[in-house]
Motif scaffolding. Structure first.
Motif, mmCIF file in Angstrom:
data_model
loop_
_atom_site.group_PDB
_atom_site.id
_atom_site.type_symbol
_atom_site.label_atom_id
_atom_site.label_comp_id
_atom_site.label_asym_id
_atom_site.label_seq_id
_atom_site.Cartn_x
_atom_site.Cartn_y
_atom_site.Cartn_z
ATOM 1 N N UNK A 35 6.713 42.782 40.653
ATOM 2 C CA UNK A 35 8.087 42.320 40.480
ATOM 3 C C UNK A 35 8.073 40.792 40.411
ATOM 4 N N UNK A 36 8.809 40.236 39.476
ATOM 5 C CA UNK A 36 8.894 38.783 39.348
ATOM 6 C C UNK A 36 9.742 38.243 40.489
ATOM 7 N N UNK A 37 9.128 37.392 41.316
ATOM 8 C CA UNK A 37 9.839 36.768 42.432
ATOM 9 C C UNK A 37 10.448 35.433 42.023
ATOM 10 N N UNK A 38 9.733 34.712 41.158
ATOM 11 C CA UNK A 38 10.177 33.383 40.747
ATOM 12 C C UNK A 38 9.654 33.113 39.354
ATOM 13 N N UNK A 39 10.515 32.572 38.507
ATOM 14 C CA UNK A 39 10.125 32.224 37.153
ATOM 15 C C UNK A 39 10.633 30.810 36.890
#
Length: 108
Positions: A35-39
């Motif tokens: 899961x993308x936590x920060x982009x």
């Protein structure tokens, strides 16, 4: 093409992408269960990782030279020099304090 930094639970991915959606697709393709936590879109088109920060340098740093440099950059302000020393070396507060104070006594 912008450079993106993408953090998941298990990885930090640095990739070129046209936009955020394309950057998310890179993660979905490579790590479908992450899961993308920060982009973050990087402000420049290059990425630098300091080997010193990662502990990968093989040369020993002379703590007195670093302490004197920190004292010089802080114009003799002990508290600021300690902060700089900690940032440069990764030392704890007590070690940084001793290094700075001992070099203040010797004269920088």
């Amino acid at each position: 093409m912008p450079l993106f930094e993408i953090e998941t639970e298990a990885h930090i991915i640095i990739t070129w992408a046209e936009g955020e959606d394309e950057a998310r697709e890179v993660v979905a393709d490579a790590y479908p269960h992450d899961e993308v936590l920060r982009l973050t879109k990087r402000p420049r088109d290059t990425w630098v990782i300091s080997k010193g920060v990662l502990g990968l340098t093989t040369t020993k740093i002379d703590p007195c030279l670093v302490a004197r440099d920190c004292l010089s950059r802080s114009a003799g302000d002990k508290v600021n020099a300690i902060r700089l020393y900690r940032m440069e070396t990764g030392s704890d507060l007590e070690s940084a304090r001793r290094a700075i104070e001992s070099n203040m006594v010797m004269g920088w």
